[in-house]
Design an enzyme around this catalytic site. Structure first.
Site, PDB file in Angstrom:
ATOM      1  N   ASN A 216       0.850  -1.202   0.000  1.00  0.00           N
ATOM      2  CA  ASN A 216       0.000   0.000   0.000  1.00  0.00           C
ATOM      3  C   ASN A 216       0.881   1.247   0.000  1.00  0.00           C
ATOM      4  O   ASN A 216       2.111   1.143  -0.002  1.00  0.00           O
ATOM      5  CB  ASN A 216      -0.953  -0.022   1.204  1.00  0.00           C
ATOM      6  CG  ASN A 216      -0.181  -0.065   2.509  1.00  0.00           C
ATOM      7  OD1 ASN A 216       0.575   0.825   2.820  1.00  0.00           O
ATOM      8  ND2 ASN A 216      -0.366  -1.151   3.270  1.00  0.00           N
ATOM      9  N   LYS A 296      10.051 -15.842 -11.403  1.00  0.00           N
ATOM     10  CA  LYS A 296       9.089 -14.872 -11.935  1.00  0.00           C
ATOM     11  C   LYS A 296       8.053 -15.589 -12.795  1.00  0.00           C
ATOM     12  O   LYS A 296       8.413 -16.336 -13.719  1.00  0.00           O
ATOM     13  CB  LYS A 296       9.829 -13.829 -12.770  1.00  0.00           C
ATOM     14  CG  LYS A 296       8.935 -12.707 -13.227  1.00  0.00           C
ATOM     15  CD  LYS A 296       9.670 -11.722 -14.104  1.00  0.00           C
ATOM     16  CE  LYS A 296       8.661 -10.743 -14.690  1.00  0.00           C
ATOM     17  NZ  LYS A 296       9.156 -10.104 -15.890  1.00  0.00           N
ATOM     18  N   ASP A 315      -2.606 -10.174  13.078  1.00  0.00           N
ATOM     19  CA  ASP A 315      -2.871  -8.790  13.468  1.00  0.00           C
ATOM     20  C   ASP A 315      -1.913  -8.456  14.619  1.00  0.00           C
ATOM     21  O   ASP A 315      -2.072  -8.951  15.746  1.00  0.00           O
ATOM     22  CB  ASP A 315      -4.339  -8.629  13.891  1.00  0.00           C
ATOM     23  CG  ASP A 315      -4.700  -7.166  14.088  1.00  0.00           C
ATOM     24  OD1 ASP A 315      -3.924  -6.448  14.749  1.00  0.00           O
ATOM     25  OD2 ASP A 315      -5.751  -6.741  13.575  1.00  0.00           O
ATOM     26  N   PHE A 333      -3.701   2.966  15.566  1.00  0.00           N
ATOM     27  CA  PHE A 333      -4.233   3.890  14.564  1.00  0.00           C
ATOM     28  C   PHE A 333      -5.383   3.203  13.844  1.00  0.00           C
ATOM     29  O   PHE A 333      -5.451   1.972  13.805  1.00  0.00           O
ATOM     30  CB  PHE A 333      -3.138   4.289  13.562  1.00  0.00           C
ATOM     31  CG  PHE A 333      -2.410   5.533  13.993  1.00  0.00           C
ATOM     32  CD1 PHE A 333      -1.591   5.516  15.111  1.00  0.00           C
ATOM     33  CD2 PHE A 333      -2.570   6.725  13.297  1.00  0.00           C
ATOM     34  CE1 PHE A 333      -0.938   6.672  15.532  1.00  0.00           C
ATOM     35  CE2 PHE A 333      -1.922   7.873  13.707  1.00  0.00           C
ATOM     36  CZ  PHE A 333      -1.108   7.849  14.819  1.00  0.00           C
TER      37      PHE A 333
HETATM   38  N1  CTP Z   1      -2.771  -3.570  12.506  1.00  0.00           N
HETATM   39  C1  CTP Z   1      -1.852  -4.528  12.848  1.00  0.00           C
HETATM   40  N2  CTP Z   1      -1.781  -5.682  12.149  1.00  0.00           N
HETATM   41  C2  CTP Z   1      -2.600  -5.929  11.125  1.00  0.00           C
HETATM   42  C3  CTP Z   1      -3.567  -4.959  10.748  1.00  0.00           C
HETATM   43  C4  CTP Z   1      -3.617  -3.793  11.471  1.00  0.00           C
HETATM   44  O1  CTP Z   1      -1.092  -4.314  13.800  1.00  0.00           O
HETATM   45  N3  CTP Z   1      -2.515  -7.060  10.455  1.00  0.00           N
HETATM   46  C5  CTP Z   1      -2.842  -2.325  13.303  1.00  0.00           C
HETATM   47  C6  CTP Z   1      -2.495  -1.053  12.543  1.00  0.00           C
HETATM   48  O2  CTP Z   1      -1.103  -0.773  12.652  1.00  0.00           O
HETATM   49  C7  CTP Z   1      -3.337  -0.002  13.244  1.00  0.00           C
HETATM   50  C8  CTP Z   1      -4.577  -0.789  13.700  1.00  0.00           C
HETATM   51  O3  CTP Z   1      -4.190  -2.174  13.708  1.00  0.00           O
HETATM   52  O4  CTP Z   1      -2.693   0.500  14.394  1.00  0.00           O
HETATM   53  C9  CTP Z   1      -5.793  -0.644  12.821  1.00  0.00           C
HETATM   54  O5  CTP Z   1      -5.447  -0.906  11.496  1.00  0.00           O
HETATM   55  P1  CTP Z   1      -6.513  -0.708  10.324  1.00  0.00           P
HETATM   56  O6  CTP Z   1      -5.825  -1.021   9.030  1.00  0.00           O
HETATM   57  O7  CTP Z   1      -7.183   0.618  10.474  1.00  0.00           O
HETATM   58  O8  CTP Z   1      -7.622  -1.765  10.633  1.00  0.00           O
HETATM   59  P2  CTP Z   1      -7.668  -3.322  10.638  1.00  0.00           P
HETATM   60  O9  CTP Z   1      -7.503  -3.795  12.030  1.00  0.00           O
HETATM   61  O10 CTP Z   1      -6.735  -3.899   9.619  1.00  0.00           O
HETATM   62  O11 CTP Z   1      -9.182  -3.591  10.228  1.00  0.00           O
HETATM   63  P3  CTP Z   1      -9.944  -3.253   8.853  1.00  0.00           P
HETATM   64  O12 CTP Z   1      -8.983  -3.554   7.736  1.00  0.00           O
HETATM   65  O13 CTP Z   1     -11.108  -4.159   8.901  1.00  0.00           O
HETATM   66  O14 CTP Z   1     -10.346  -1.808   8.908  1.00  0.00           O
END
Ligand code: CTP
Length: 408
Positions: A216, A296, A315, A333
């Site tokens: 991303n 590849k 997560d 965040f």
């Molecule tokens: N985060 C994390 N590990 C992941 C996904 C998210 O540690 N695999 C953490 C991010 O660093 C951020 C928080 O979780 O502090 C929320 O991330 P966000 O992308 O807003 O949400 P998600 O938990 O991924 O949920 P969704 O994609 O359903 O919004």
């Protein structure tokens, strides 16, 4: 290189005295002064006689409303010039600092205006040395540096590289940005001294063959600003950094570089137990390709349409929340395109956080790759604030202040 994460401002009312000594890098003192002025610091300047062989006092006088001193017996300056910074400045920075000036300061010799001003100065003093590598590594200079450090004087150690004289080694004046950050730290209350602070930042990369990747647009700017804001407040900061090749981080920031979500997960969990505050800002890829091709993949084999089978990554924040100690303070965040507060509130509770900082990805001046952010903060105890659009450095400072005001 991106440096908007170092654009800290709001130091109006702070005065710094900049000592400049006789080094070929003396011209960089002007950049240091300009950098400090961008943070609203008022800069006074003292040039040694040797510095004036390299750069004219007028150069500084034209650019700062602060006093510019040339010598002990200069008839144009105040009678008590050797005492003036001690009365009016909050920090003394000598950059570049030669072996001679370091020696005078270490041994208590006051035979010119700069060394006399350093004598009487009771606030924090920082030297950023610059000299030939053989001089820097000499036992005499190293003994003087140790002596100064034992007395609490800050040293921004020189960089390794090619010197003006053509030799290579450690002795080049440190990066202006790094000297600037050390100076800001010297002007700040060290309210987080002794606190261990972990930040992760940037995107992660999930390869499905050696060249193709799921990732991303995260630039890591917000996380870097928080890491620096915590360091400026005196915290011992560790960073776990996803791939952000254009993000400049100073040498003093201990950093673990990772690429994938699983590597970031491992690095963060390894560090988390020893931390007092954990702030996870990284835009972790929620999914990774189930199969990773060794070579590849060829279009001739893949055909016109490709479907990627993805599986969920761990997560990191949820796992840290699950295994957290009550004494730890965990900040997450939430990056949202819609229904920001609802989703943020849910993540705050599900991931067992103390604070969540939610930002909108729907605005072009907030979120990935911008220097500004518009955030809402919600704490575990229900306190909630919406902040206006702010520089990410300002958001970072406010998050630290929030912790200092509300964590007890
Ligand atoms: N985060 C994390 N590990 C992941 C996904 C998210 O540690 N695999 C953490 C991010 O660093 C951020 C928080 O979780 O502090 C929320 O991330 P966000 O992308 O807003 O949400 P998600 O938990 O991924 O949920 P969704 O994609 O359903 O919004």
């Amino acid at each position: 290189m991106t440096t908007s994460h170092t654009d800290f401002t709001g130091f109006a009312g702070k005065r710094l005295q900049l000592g400049v000594t006789g080094s070929v890098s003396a011209f960089r003192a002007v950049d240091i002064m300009r950098r400090l002025q961008r943070a609203d610091v008022l800069v006074g300047v003292t040039l040694t006689a040797a510095a004036q062989e390299f750069i004219r006092p007028l150069q500084f006088r034209s650019l700062t409303p602060g006093p510019v001193y040339e010598g002990l017996f200069d008839s144009n300056q105040a009678e008590y010039a050797h005492l003036e910074p001690a009365q009016n400045a909050h920090l003394f920075l000598v950059a570049p600092s030669t072996a001679n000036t370091l020696a005078k300061h270490a041994c208590g010799i006051g035979d010119d205006l700069l060394s006399s001003q350093l004598f009487s100065f009771k606030g924090p003093i920082i030297h950023a040395p610059a000299m030939n590598p053989r001089i820097w590594s000499s036992s005499a200079v190293q003994a003087n540096v140790s002596k100064l450090m034992e007395r609490g004087v800050g040293i921004v150690s020189p960089e390794t590289g090619v010197m003006a004289c053509g030799e290579t080694g450690e002795g080049r004046l440190a990066d202006v940005e790094e000297i600037f950050l050390y100076a800001l730290k010297g002007l700040m209350p060290q309210s987080l001294a002794g606190i261990r602070f972990l930040v992760n930042l940037g995107p992660t990369r999930e390869y499905w063959d050696p060249v193709r990747v799921v990732t991303n647009d995260s630039s890591g700017t917000m996380g870097a600003a928080i890491a620096l804001a915590a360091w400026l407040h005196g915290a011992e900061v560790s960073v776990v950094q996803g791939p952000t090749p254009h993000l400049w981080l100073p040498r003093f920031m201990p950093t673990t570089n990772v690429a994938s979500a699983r590597q970031m997960h491992q690095a963060c969990l390894d560090l988390a137990t020893g931390m007092d505050i954990i702030c996870l800002t990284a835009a972790v890829s929620d999914y990774r390709p189930t199969v990773v091709q060794l070579n590849k993949a060829k279009k001739s084999t893949l055909g016109e349409r490709v479907s990627l089978d993805l599986e969920q990554n761990p997560d990191i924040l949820a796992d840290i929340g699950r295994t957290r100690k009550d004494s730890q303070y965990i900040i997450g965040f939430a990056a949202e395109t819609d229904d920001i507060l609802h989703h943020a509130q849910r993540k705050l509770h599900e991931k067992r956080l103390d604070l969540i900082v939610a930002n909108s990805l729907a605005r072009s001046d907030s979120g990935f790759g911008t220097a500004t952010n518009q955030v809402h903060v919600i704490s575990r105890c229900g306190r909630r604030e919406s902040w206006p659009i702010l520089a990410k450095t300002e958001v970072a400072m406010r998050i630290i202040e929030w912790f200092l005001d509300h964590s007890a």
